[in-house]
Design a protein around this motif. Structure first.
Motif, PDB file in Angstrom:
ATOM      1  N   ILE A 169       0.824  -1.210   0.000  1.00 49.83           N
ATOM      2  CA  ILE A 169       0.000   0.000   0.000  1.00 49.83           C
ATOM      3  C   ILE A 169       0.859   1.261   0.000  1.00 49.83           C
ATOM      4  CG2 ILE A 169      -1.613   1.367   1.410  1.00 49.83           C
ATOM      5  CD1 ILE A 169      -2.877  -1.328   2.271  1.00 49.83           C
ATOM      6  N   PHE A 170       1.919   1.268   0.828  1.00 47.62           N
ATOM      7  CA  PHE A 170       2.780   2.451   0.920  1.00 47.62           C
ATOM      8  C   PHE A 170       3.887   2.472  -0.139  1.00 47.62           C
ATOM      9  CE2 PHE A 170       1.707   2.246   5.713  1.00 47.62           C
ATOM     10  CZ  PHE A 170       0.537   2.956   5.505  1.00 47.62           C
ATOM     11  N   ASN A 171       3.961   1.378  -0.912  1.00 47.22           N
ATOM     12  CA  ASN A 171       4.942   1.272  -1.999  1.00 47.22           C
ATOM     13  C   ASN A 171       6.381   1.416  -1.512  1.00 47.22           C
ATOM     14  OD1 ASN A 171       5.572   0.835  -4.731  1.00 47.22           O
ATOM     15  ND2 ASN A 171       5.683   3.044  -5.150  1.00 47.22           N
ATOM     16  N   ARG A 172       6.661   0.816  -0.364  1.00 45.20           N
ATOM     17  CA  ARG A 172       8.017   0.787   0.196  1.00 45.20           C
ATOM     18  C   ARG A 172       8.048  -0.268   1.294  1.00 45.20           C
ATOM     19  NH1 ARG A 172       7.915   2.813   5.218  1.00 45.20           N
ATOM     20  NH2 ARG A 172       6.348   4.381   5.782  1.00 45.20           N
ATOM     21  N   PRO A 173       9.216  -0.778   1.655  1.00 42.35           N
ATOM     22  CA  PRO A 173       9.279  -1.784   2.720  1.00 42.35           C
ATOM     23  C   PRO A 173       8.852  -1.208   4.073  1.00 42.35           C
ATOM     24  CG  PRO A 173      11.292  -1.760   1.418  1.00 42.35           C
ATOM     25  CD  PRO A 173      10.530  -0.536   1.028  1.00 42.35           C
ATOM     26  N   VAL A 174       8.024  -1.928   4.774  1.00 42.44           N
ATOM     27  CA  VAL A 174       7.652  -1.582   6.152  1.00 42.44           C
ATOM     28  C   VAL A 174       8.361  -2.570   7.073  1.00 42.44           C
ATOM     29  CG1 VAL A 174       5.773  -1.411   7.826  1.00 42.44           C
ATOM     30  CG2 VAL A 174       5.422  -0.601   5.478  1.00 42.44           C
ATOM     31  N   ARG A 175       9.224  -2.073   7.939  1.00 47.47           N
ATOM     32  CA  ARG A 175      10.041  -2.918   8.807  1.00 47.47           C
ATOM     33  C   ARG A 175       9.325  -3.235  10.114  1.00 47.47           C
ATOM     34  NH1 ARG A 175      13.256  -4.511   4.756  1.00 47.47           N
ATOM     35  NH2 ARG A 175      14.416  -2.783   3.821  1.00 47.47           N
ATOM     36  N   ASP A 176       9.880  -4.197  10.854  1.00 49.68           N
ATOM     37  CA  ASP A 176       9.279  -4.617  12.122  1.00 49.68           C
ATOM     38  C   ASP A 176       9.176  -3.464  13.107  1.00 49.68           C
ATOM     39  OD1 ASP A 176       8.920  -7.183  11.242  1.00 49.68           O
ATOM     40  OD2 ASP A 176      10.749  -7.961  12.153  1.00 49.68           O
ATOM     41  N   GLY A 177      10.210  -2.617  13.186  1.00 47.12           N
ATOM     42  CA  GLY A 177      10.168  -1.495  14.113  1.00 47.12           C
ATOM     43  C   GLY A 177       9.033  -0.544  13.813  1.00 47.12           C
ATOM     44  N   GLU A 178       8.785  -0.303  12.549  1.00 43.61           N
ATOM     45  CA  GLU A 178       7.680   0.565  12.147  1.00 43.61           C
ATOM     46  C   GLU A 178       6.338  -0.092  12.443  1.00 43.61           C
ATOM     47  OE1 GLU A 178       6.161   2.960   8.121  1.00 43.61           O
ATOM     48  OE2 GLU A 178       7.996   1.738   8.091  1.00 43.61           O
ATOM     49  N   MET A 179       6.283  -1.396  12.313  1.00 40.13           N
ATOM     50  CA  MET A 179       5.039  -2.121  12.609  1.00 40.13           C
ATOM     51  C   MET A 179       4.623  -1.979  14.065  1.00 40.13           C
ATOM     52  SD  MET A 179       3.485  -3.465  10.055  1.00 40.13           S
ATOM     53  CE  MET A 179       2.414  -4.607  10.940  1.00 40.13           C
ATOM     54  N   GLN A 180       5.595  -1.792  14.957  1.00 35.82           N
ATOM     55  CA  GLN A 180       5.269  -1.613  16.368  1.00 35.82           C
ATOM     56  C   GLN A 180       4.424  -0.367  16.589  1.00 35.82           C
ATOM     57  OE1 GLN A 180       5.897  -3.861  18.803  1.00 35.82           O
ATOM     58  NE2 GLN A 180       6.669  -5.119  17.127  1.00 35.82           N
ATOM     59  N   LYS A 181       4.566   0.614  15.700  1.00 29.50           N
ATOM     60  CA  LYS A 181       3.752   1.827  15.791  1.00 29.50           C
ATOM     61  C   LYS A 181       2.434   1.665  15.038  1.00 29.50           C
ATOM     62  CE  LYS A 181       5.649   5.879  15.705  1.00 29.50           C
ATOM     63  NZ  LYS A 181       6.358   7.121  15.285  1.00 29.50           N
ATOM     64  N   LEU A 182       2.486   0.994  13.908  1.00 28.75           N
ATOM     65  CA  LEU A 182       1.287   0.816  13.093  1.00 28.75           C
ATOM     66  C   LEU A 182       0.329  -0.227  13.670  1.00 28.75           C
ATOM     67  CD1 LEU A 182       3.042   0.813   9.607  1.00 28.75           C
ATOM     68  CD2 LEU A 182       1.531   2.606  10.476  1.00 28.75           C
ATOM     69  N   TYR A 183       0.881  -1.199  14.396  1.00 32.63           N
ATOM     70  CA  TYR A 183       0.076  -2.304  14.955  1.00 32.63           C
ATOM     71  C   TYR A 183       0.642  -2.620  16.343  1.00 32.63           C
ATOM     72  CZ  TYR A 183      -1.937  -7.100  15.046  1.00 32.63           C
ATOM     73  OH  TYR A 183      -2.606  -8.264  15.369  1.00 32.63           O
ATOM     74  N   PRO A 184       0.329  -1.776  17.344  1.00 31.56           N
ATOM     75  CA  PRO A 184       1.040  -1.826  18.626  1.00 31.56           C
ATOM     76  C   PRO A 184       0.466  -2.761  19.684  1.00 31.56           C
ATOM     77  CG  PRO A 184      -0.347   0.109  18.566  1.00 31.56           C
ATOM     78  CD  PRO A 184      -0.518  -0.578  17.235  1.00 31.56           C
ATOM     79  N   HIS A 185      -0.558  -3.515  19.366  1.00 33.73           N
ATOM     80  CA  HIS A 185      -1.138  -4.397  20.394  1.00 33.73           C
ATOM     81  C   HIS A 185      -1.238  -5.824  19.875  1.00 33.73           C
ATOM     82  CE1 HIS A 185      -4.963  -4.399  18.193  1.00 33.73           C
ATOM     83  NE2 HIS A 185      -4.928  -3.084  18.168  1.00 33.73           N
ATOM     84  N   HIS A 186      -1.582  -6.720  20.772  1.00 31.82           N
ATOM     85  CA  HIS A 186      -1.673  -8.146  20.436  1.00 31.82           C
ATOM     86  C   HIS A 186      -2.935  -8.430  19.640  1.00 31.82           C
ATOM     87  CE1 HIS A 186      -1.395 -12.527  20.970  1.00 31.82           C
ATOM     88  NE2 HIS A 186      -0.161 -12.334  21.387  1.00 31.82           N
ATOM     89  N   LEU A 187      -2.899  -9.540  18.907  1.00 35.54           N
ATOM     90  CA  LEU A 187      -4.041  -9.930  18.083  1.00 35.54           C
ATOM     91  C   LEU A 187      -5.290 -10.245  18.901  1.00 35.54           C
ATOM     92  CD1 LEU A 187      -5.106 -10.934  15.210  1.00 35.54           C
ATOM     93  CD2 LEU A 187      -4.524 -13.212  16.054  1.00 35.54           C
ATOM     94  N   GLY A 188      -5.106 -10.794  20.120  1.00 38.38           N
ATOM     95  CA  GLY A 188      -6.304 -11.221  20.831  1.00 38.38           C
ATOM     96  C   GLY A 188      -6.072 -11.590  22.272  1.00 38.38           C
ATOM     97  N   HIS A 189      -7.148 -12.011  22.920  1.00 37.88           N
ATOM     98  CA  HIS A 189      -7.125 -12.376  24.336  1.00 37.88           C
ATOM     99  C   HIS A 189      -8.296 -13.315  24.608  1.00 37.88           C
ATOM    100  CE1 HIS A 189     -10.509  -9.560  24.927  1.00 37.88           C
ATOM    101  NE2 HIS A 189      -9.822  -8.703  24.190  1.00 37.88           N
ATOM    102  N   TRP A 190      -8.299 -13.903  25.790  1.00 36.94           N
ATOM    103  CA  TRP A 190      -9.391 -14.777  26.198  1.00 36.94           C
ATOM    104  C   TRP A 190     -10.617 -13.922  26.540  1.00 36.94           C
ATOM    105  CZ3 TRP A 190      -7.118 -19.169  25.025  1.00 36.94           C
ATOM    106  CH2 TRP A 190      -5.756 -19.326  25.266  1.00 36.94           C
ATOM    107  N   VAL A 191     -11.815 -14.461  26.319  1.00 35.48           N
ATOM    108  CA  VAL A 191     -13.043 -13.726  26.615  1.00 35.48           C
ATOM    109  C   VAL A 191     -14.072 -14.702  27.168  1.00 35.48           C
ATOM    110  CG1 VAL A 191     -13.979 -14.029  24.267  1.00 35.48           C
ATOM    111  CG2 VAL A 191     -14.697 -12.058  25.656  1.00 35.48           C
ATOM    112  N   GLY A 192     -14.937 -14.201  28.030  1.00 32.02           N
ATOM    113  CA  GLY A 192     -15.953 -15.061  28.646  1.00 32.02           C
ATOM    114  C   GLY A 192     -16.824 -14.274  29.602  1.00 32.02           C
ATOM    115  N   MET A 193     -16.649 -14.519  30.902  1.00 34.50           N
ATOM    116  CA  MET A 193     -17.410 -13.779  31.893  1.00 34.50           C
ATOM    117  C   MET A 193     -16.888 -12.349  32.043  1.00 34.50           C
ATOM    118  SD  MET A 193     -17.963 -16.689  34.853  1.00 34.50           S
ATOM    119  CE  MET A 193     -19.163 -15.721  35.771  1.00 34.50           C
TER     120      MET A 193
END
Length: 268
Positions: A169-193
């Protein structure tokens, strides 16, 4: 000797019975209808708090106790604040609005996030980012099977897909360090009560039948010159509650629209 019961209680809460799953499915259905109402209430000039109110009203009228947690209703650049809860800004035409909300029903909760355009139509830039996040989410959900993966490995999958998609999309390499800003949280967690349930259970544990998790990849593009202007201040998160079934995933919040065409059709 005093011994903590946390481990034992976490194990009891981690695995859902058929009755518990039925209640969580109902919470998901209630949440789905509430999100449709929030989408239909969205237009320029409406406040984030009014969108919140329409969702809470819908949930309670369907028999829920109310919202399971203080919702995030974040228009425009507010979506870049992951736990934004002021919910007091007027929505503006051309922006997206990110809503993280869920119903509490029968002492169990739903935890769902959707992002949609205030105008009712995604711009080309918004559609590109949204499609990238949706691709990552759908791929990760498809991998959910008993004893084959963990929340951590699913997160790594989402990180890899989004890095590749954003590089295109940005037409350039996106590195892991930059991803920490673009996607700074975990994919998921447990859910229930609770929304973040059984927090004593590590995300590296293999998934087993009866567990319920969230799957919520995201992209938050800051207002920085290295990003094309049309992508700046866009925050997109797509989240569903997923049960680990006998042979694969069961999406408990499947009634909440998330395909681009479905979202735009609801808002038309």
């Amino acid at each position: 000797k005093v011994v903590s019961l946390r481990y034992h209680l976490d194990e009891l809460r981690l695995f859902k019975s058929e009755a518990e799953v039925d209640v969580m499915k109902r919470a998901g259905e209630i949440t789905g209808k509430a999100f449709v109402e929030m989408m239909r209430a969205t237009k320029a000039g409406v406040t984030e708090h009014q969108i919140e109110a329409s969702g809470e009203f819908s949930m309670k009228m369907q028999g829920a106790r109310g919202m399971a947690y203080v919702p995030v209703v974040a228009g425009g650049k507010n979506a870049g604040v992951i736990h934004y809860v002021r919910n007091d800004m007027k929505l503006r035409d051309g922006d997206l609005v990110l809503v993280d909300a869920g119903a509490e029903y029968g002492h169990y909760v739903a935890d769902v996030t959707r992002t949609w355009p205030v105008s009712g139509k995604f711009t080309p830039a918004q559609r590109k980012l949204y499609s990238a996040v949706l691709k990552a989410q759908k791929h990760c959900i498809s991998l959910i099977k008993p004893s084959t993966t963990t929340l951590d490995t699913l997160h790594n999958e989402s990180h890899s897909i989004l890095k590749q998609e954003l590089s295109t999309i940005f037409n350039r390499p996106v590195r892991d360090g930059e991803m920490q800003k673009l996607y700074p949280h975990h994919l998921g967690h447990w859910v229930g009560m609770d929304v973040h349930d059984t927090e004593g259970v590590m995300r590296g544990r293999r998934l087993e039948k009866g567990m319920c998790i969230t799957v919520e990849p995201a992209v938050y593009v800051p207002d920085e010159e290295r990003y094309p202007e049309e992508f700046r201040n866009i925050g997109i998160r797509i989240e569903d509650d997923v049960l680990v079934g006998d042979t694969g995933p069961v999406v408990l919040s499947e009634s909440v629209p998330k395909e681009v065409e479905d979202v735009e059709r609801v808002m038309a």
